[in-house]
Design a protein around this motif. Structure first.
Motif, PDB file in Angstrom:
ATOM      1  N   PHE A   6      40.188  53.059  18.315  1.00 37.52           N
ATOM      2  CA  PHE A   6      40.776  53.153  19.652  1.00 37.52           C
ATOM      3  C   PHE A   6      40.104  52.191  20.620  1.00 37.52           C
ATOM      4  O   PHE A   6      40.779  51.442  21.341  1.00 37.52           O
ATOM      5  CB  PHE A   6      40.660  54.587  20.174  1.00 37.52           C
ATOM      6  N   TYR A   7      38.776  52.192  20.660  1.00 42.25           N
ATOM      7  CA  TYR A   7      38.095  51.308  21.609  1.00 42.25           C
ATOM      8  C   TYR A   7      38.278  49.839  21.233  1.00 42.25           C
ATOM      9  O   TYR A   7      38.384  48.977  22.110  1.00 42.25           O
ATOM     10  CB  TYR A   7      36.622  51.692  21.717  1.00 42.25           C
ATOM     11  N   ASP A   8      38.350  49.553  19.937  1.00 40.34           N
ATOM     12  CA  ASP A   8      38.671  48.180  19.526  1.00 40.34           C
ATOM     13  C   ASP A   8      40.061  47.794  20.006  1.00 40.34           C
ATOM     14  O   ASP A   8      40.292  46.666  20.468  1.00 40.34           O
ATOM     15  CB  ASP A   8      38.605  48.052  17.998  1.00 40.34           C
ATOM     16  N   LEU A   9      40.980  48.732  19.888  1.00 38.06           N
ATOM     17  CA  LEU A   9      42.361  48.479  20.296  1.00 38.06           C
ATOM     18  C   LEU A   9      42.448  48.230  21.803  1.00 38.06           C
ATOM     19  O   LEU A   9      43.100  47.273  22.256  1.00 38.06           O
ATOM     20  CB  LEU A   9      43.210  49.683  19.876  1.00 38.06           C
ATOM     21  N   VAL A  10      41.766  49.058  22.585  1.00 40.67           N
ATOM     22  CA  VAL A  10      41.813  48.921  24.044  1.00 40.67           C
ATOM     23  C   VAL A  10      41.211  47.594  24.483  1.00 40.67           C
ATOM     24  O   VAL A  10      41.775  46.863  25.311  1.00 40.67           O
ATOM     25  CB  VAL A  10      41.078  50.107  24.709  1.00 40.67           C
ATOM     26  N   GLN A  11      40.055  47.254  23.927  1.00 42.72           N
ATOM     27  CA  GLN A  11      39.418  45.995  24.304  1.00 42.72           C
ATOM     28  C   GLN A  11      40.243  44.797  23.836  1.00 42.72           C
ATOM     29  O   GLN A  11      40.322  43.776  24.523  1.00 42.72           O
ATOM     30  CB  GLN A  11      37.999  45.924  23.742  1.00 42.72           C
ATOM     31  N   GLY A  12      40.861  44.933  22.671  1.00 39.53           N
ATOM     32  CA  GLY A  12      41.708  43.851  22.178  1.00 39.53           C
ATOM     33  C   GLY A  12      42.931  43.636  23.043  1.00 39.53           C
ATOM     34  O   GLY A  12      43.351  42.491  23.278  1.00 39.53           O
ATOM     35  N   TRP A  13      43.517  44.723  23.547  1.00 43.24           N
ATOM     36  CA  TRP A  13      44.673  44.617  24.444  1.00 43.24           C
ATOM     37  C   TRP A  13      44.288  43.897  25.736  1.00 43.24           C
ATOM     38  O   TRP A  13      44.991  42.985  26.185  1.00 43.24           O
ATOM     39  CB  TRP A  13      45.210  46.010  24.757  1.00 43.24           C
ATOM     40  N   ALA A  14      43.146  44.276  26.310  1.00 48.10           N
ATOM     41  CA  ALA A  14      42.693  43.628  27.543  1.00 48.10           C
ATOM     42  C   ALA A  14      42.389  42.155  27.313  1.00 48.10           C
ATOM     43  O   ALA A  14      42.625  41.320  28.198  1.00 48.10           O
ATOM     44  CB  ALA A  14      41.456  44.348  28.081  1.00 48.10           C
ATOM     45  N   ALA A  15      41.878  41.814  26.129  1.00 49.93           N
ATOM     46  CA  ALA A  15      41.552  40.419  25.835  1.00 49.93           C
ATOM     47  C   ALA A  15      42.803  39.599  25.541  1.00 49.93           C
ATOM     48  O   ALA A  15      42.930  38.451  25.983  1.00 49.93           O
ATOM     49  CB  ALA A  15      40.599  40.346  24.642  1.00 49.93           C
ATOM     50  N   ARG A  16      43.744  40.168  24.818  1.00 46.87           N
ATOM     51  CA  ARG A  16      44.942  39.413  24.419  1.00 46.87           C
ATOM     52  C   ARG A  16      45.764  38.991  25.632  1.00 46.87           C
ATOM     53  O   ARG A  16      46.314  37.887  25.666  1.00 46.87           O
ATOM     54  CB  ARG A  16      45.808  40.238  23.470  1.00 46.87           C
ATOM     55  N   HIS A  17      45.864  39.851  26.627  1.00 43.64           N
ATOM     56  CA  HIS A  17      46.715  39.568  27.786  1.00 43.64           C
ATOM     57  C   HIS A  17      45.897  39.318  29.056  1.00 43.64           C
ATOM     58  O   HIS A  17      46.412  39.472  30.170  1.00 43.64           O
ATOM     59  CB  HIS A  17      47.694  40.723  28.001  1.00 43.64           C
ATOM     60  N   ARG A  18      44.655  38.904  28.884  1.00 41.09           N
ATOM     61  CA  ARG A  18      43.771  38.634  30.016  1.00 41.09           C
ATOM     62  C   ARG A  18      44.435  37.642  30.981  1.00 41.09           C
ATOM     63  O   ARG A  18      44.926  36.594  30.578  1.00 41.09           O
ATOM     64  CB  ARG A  18      42.462  38.061  29.489  1.00 41.09           C
ATOM     65  N   HIS A  19      44.500  38.005  32.244  1.00 38.72           N
ATOM     66  CA  HIS A  19      45.099  37.183  33.296  1.00 38.72           C
ATOM     67  C   HIS A  19      46.582  36.912  33.050  1.00 38.72           C
ATOM     68  O   HIS A  19      47.113  35.906  33.536  1.00 38.72           O
ATOM     69  CB  HIS A  19      44.351  35.856  33.461  1.00 38.72           C
TER      70      HIS A  19
ATOM     71  N   GLY B  40      39.796  32.494  42.310  1.00 35.46           N
ATOM     72  CA  GLY B  40      40.060  31.476  41.300  1.00 35.46           C
ATOM     73  C   GLY B  40      40.910  31.958  40.149  1.00 35.46           C
ATOM     74  O   GLY B  40      41.680  31.191  39.571  1.00 35.46           O
ATOM     75  N   GLU B  41      40.788  33.246  39.796  1.00 33.79           N
ATOM     76  CA  GLU B  41      41.574  33.759  38.671  1.00 33.79           C
ATOM     77  C   GLU B  41      42.994  34.103  39.130  1.00 33.79           C
ATOM     78  O   GLU B  41      43.212  34.424  40.299  1.00 33.79           O
ATOM     79  CB  GLU B  41      40.922  35.014  38.089  1.00 33.79           C
ATOM     80  N   PRO B  42      43.960  34.054  38.206  1.00 36.15           N
ATOM     81  CA  PRO B  42      45.342  34.379  38.594  1.00 36.15           C
ATOM     82  C   PRO B  42      45.443  35.782  39.198  1.00 36.15           C
ATOM     83  O   PRO B  42      44.800  36.725  38.721  1.00 36.15           O
ATOM     84  CB  PRO B  42      46.106  34.295  37.262  1.00 36.15           C
ATOM     85  N   MET B  43      46.242  35.896  40.237  1.00 37.31           N
ATOM     86  CA  MET B  43      46.412  37.173  40.925  1.00 37.31           C
ATOM     87  C   MET B  43      47.875  37.368  41.282  1.00 37.31           C
ATOM     88  O   MET B  43      48.520  36.454  41.806  1.00 37.31           O
ATOM     89  CB  MET B  43      45.550  37.213  42.193  1.00 37.31           C
ATOM     90  N   ALA B  44      48.400  38.550  40.992  1.00 41.40           N
ATOM     91  CA  ALA B  44      49.740  38.903  41.455  1.00 41.40           C
ATOM     92  C   ALA B  44      49.677  39.165  42.952  1.00 41.40           C
ATOM     93  O   ALA B  44      48.697  39.718  43.465  1.00 41.40           O
ATOM     94  CB  ALA B  44      50.240  40.144  40.718  1.00 41.40           C
ATOM     95  N   SER B  45      50.726  38.784  43.668  1.00 39.63           N
ATOM     96  CA  SER B  45      50.650  38.850  45.137  1.00 39.63           C
ATOM     97  C   SER B  45      50.481  40.268  45.649  1.00 39.63           C
ATOM     98  O   SER B  45      49.886  40.478  46.710  1.00 39.63           O
ATOM     99  CB  SER B  45      51.887  38.201  45.760  1.00 39.63           C
ATOM    100  N   HIS B  46      50.967  41.282  44.913  1.00 37.39           N
ATOM    101  CA  HIS B  46      50.807  42.652  45.409  1.00 37.39           C
ATOM    102  C   HIS B  46      49.353  43.101  45.383  1.00 37.39           C
ATOM    103  O   HIS B  46      48.990  44.090  46.028  1.00 37.39           O
ATOM    104  CB  HIS B  46      51.667  43.629  44.593  1.00 37.39           C
ATOM    105  N   ALA B  47      48.494  42.367  44.636  1.00 36.31           N
ATOM    106  CA  ALA B  47      47.070  42.709  44.566  1.00 36.31           C
ATOM    107  C   ALA B  47      46.251  41.952  45.600  1.00 36.31           C
ATOM    108  O   ALA B  47      45.033  42.095  45.657  1.00 36.31           O
ATOM    109  CB  ALA B  47      46.531  42.427  43.167  1.00 36.31           C
ATOM    110  N   ALA B  48      46.908  41.132  46.433  1.00 38.33           N
ATOM    111  CA  ALA B  48      46.213  40.426  47.516  1.00 38.33           C
ATOM    112  C   ALA B  48      46.035  41.372  48.697  1.00 38.33           C
ATOM    113  O   ALA B  48      46.880  42.226  48.966  1.00 38.33           O
ATOM    114  CB  ALA B  48      47.009  39.197  47.946  1.00 38.33           C
ATOM    115  N   THR B  49      44.920  41.210  49.412  1.00 34.61           N
ATOM    116  CA  THR B  49      44.672  42.068  50.570  1.00 34.61           C
ATOM    117  C   THR B  49      43.973  41.284  51.663  1.00 34.61           C
ATOM    118  O   THR B  49      43.388  40.222  51.425  1.00 34.61           O
ATOM    119  CB  THR B  49      43.819  43.295  50.179  1.00 34.61           C
TER     120      THR B  49
END
Length: 467
Positions: free
Chosen positions: A415-428, A223-232
């Motif tokens: 650092f951990y705030d930054l990493v989690q924020g990066w993952a959240a900002r560009h999620r999917h 259901g979540e967006p997936m790039a085709s190279h990550a399909a298997t």
């Protein structure tokens, strides 16, 4: 990806489809005052310029496949639902090999032509900008195994009891037509018919299964967006189990020859650790596919459940699970940005080792710096020297060194705030290196990162000191 030197895999569109200049170029290619035109035959990736296609944005793939391991024959119907981003008289799909038998667009038969990996489709009527349309491609044949510029094999890999489909960076075009570039993500539903007694495992979650007439048909949905190279797709003699890991459904498929890998039992702990460090898990389910030893040359972070060539060790499991955040949820805007996948996933290994009471990340950093390995400094992580090198060591280990220097500069809490924020900002979504450096500077406005970018991210050669 991993193990190509370490393509560990093997890798929100920020809701930015393509860099601004590329968008302007694509717009110039079709439509405009001259009427509908042909979509571009590639998105202009710096290393794989024919990858993906211009003029439309895919929203969903419905793949209906039938595979016969004994004859290696694949028959499929791919239904691609997309939205036109410009007026189109024609558009392209990426497909390598396989015979096209029929194409319809909006239920009407379309004409087509082929040149290399480019399948050009000419619908019976032009498509208007903003229009959602459905393309159905019926095809069949013996899928190809491709050799990457770096010499590794991808695409449709034949195994002793079936097949294993791995797509990074371009292999998915060997088994279904599509827009095969990480900037064009979509949801998926894959239905596959195989001989009774043979398992077929894909991404996402299983939603249907039926057996009759000597064949079993299974449907997997992502259901979540997936790039085709990550399909298997893994077809063969697997033991498939459902459990939970960190509160998420976990589907594991293990080649029967591999027994009961220890990594399956380690998955819940690794998932809990990763969520604690990187933020909420971005997908509905997790798991892994443990193929037979030697059936591929590397592990790959296929979405939801990474693929391993035999039983993985804990470091490799950590690496591929970290990729679910960095590489699959936050995908690279182009293949030049691979270090954003591999640098973070490699650094996850360093963090795991540190948190388990082993060497600290600082000690690992210093040990890597002290190595006498010219390859490590052969190019900057943000500027691989060509398509044959996007999975070389600088992308992995020197990429991880960049991440460590950022941690060193801002301190652990930030650092951990930054990493989690990066993952959240560009999620999917997707992101590139420039967006990352801008984000880091925005989150830590009082810090000066110029030396990190100049020496570790973009600099040629080995920095004079690790300090």
């Amino acid at each position: 990806m991993v193990s190509r030197p370490r393509r560990i895999a093997i890798v929100p569109r920020s809701v930015r489809f393509l860099p601004a200049l590329l968008l302007l170029a694509l717009t110039a290619c079709g439509g405009g005052d001259d009427g509908p035109g042909a979509g571009a035959a590639g998105v202009g990736d710096p290393y794989f310029p024919k990858a993906g296609n211009g003029g439309y944005d895919v929203g969903h793939y419905a793949l209906d496949l039938s595979y016969a391991p004994a004859t290696r024959h694949l028959a499929g119907t791919a239904t691609v639902t997309a939205r036109a981003t410009e007026d189109l008289s024609a558009f392209n799909l990426d497909l390598a090999g396989l015979k096209v038998e029929e194409i319809t667009v909006g239920g009407e038969r379309a004409r087509w032509s082929r040149e290399g990996q480019e399948l050009t489709v000419r619908p019976a009527r032009p498509l208007g900008r903003g229009e959602t349309f459905e393309t159905r491609v019926r095809y069949a044949g013996t899928p190809r195994t491709l050799t990457d510029p770096d010499g590794s094999r991808e695409g449709w890999l034949y195994t002793a009891d079936g097949a294993l489909a791995l797509g990074e960076p371009m292999g998915s075009m060997t088994w279904f037509p599509g827009s095969h570039h990480p900037s064009d993500k979509a949801s998926y539903e894959l239905t596959v018919s195989v001989p009774e007694g043979v398992e077929a495992v894909s991404n996402g979650e299983p939603v249907k299964e039926r057996t009759g007439g000597g064949r079993t048909v299974r449907t997997w949905r992502t259901g979540e967006p997936m790039a085709s190279h990550a399909a298997t797709l893994a077809v063969g003699d697997y033991t498939v189990r459902r459990s939970t890991a960190a509160g998420h459904p976990a589907y594991t498929a293990v080649d029967r020859a591999e027994g009961a890998p220890e990594a399956v039992g380690e998955l819940p702990g690794v998932m809990e650790w990763a969520e604690y460090n990187f933020g909420p898990y971005p997908f509905t389910s997790t798991g892994m596919i443990v193929a037979g030893a030697g059936e591929s040359e590397y592990a790959l972070e296929t979405q939801n459940r990474p693929v391993f060539p035999g039983a993985p060790d804990i470091a490799l499991l950590v690496h591929e699970i970290a990729h679910q955040w960095f590489g699959n949820s936050v995908s690279p805007a182009s293949w030049r940005d691979m270090w954003l996948n591999e640098g973070f996933a490699t650094y996850a290994e360093w963090l795991w080792e540190e948190d388990q009471g082993g060497d600290s990340a600082q000690e690992t950093f210093e040990a890597v710096y002290a190595e006498d390995d010219p390859e490590l400094w052969s190019f900057p992580p943000a500027k691989p020297s060509g398509p044959a090198h996007i999975s070389d060591r600088p992308v992995y280990d020197r990429g991880a060194m960049v991440v460590h220097k950022i941690r060193e500069q801002v301190g652990d809490d930030a650092f951990y705030d930054l990493v989690q924020g990066w993952a959240a900002r560009h999620r999917h979504g997707n992101a590139d290196t420039e967006e990352f450096t801008r984000y880091v500077e925005e989150r830590a406005p009082d810090e000066d990162f110029d030396a990190i970018w100049a020496d570790w991210l973009y600099g040629e050669g080995k920095p004079d000191s690790p300090g």
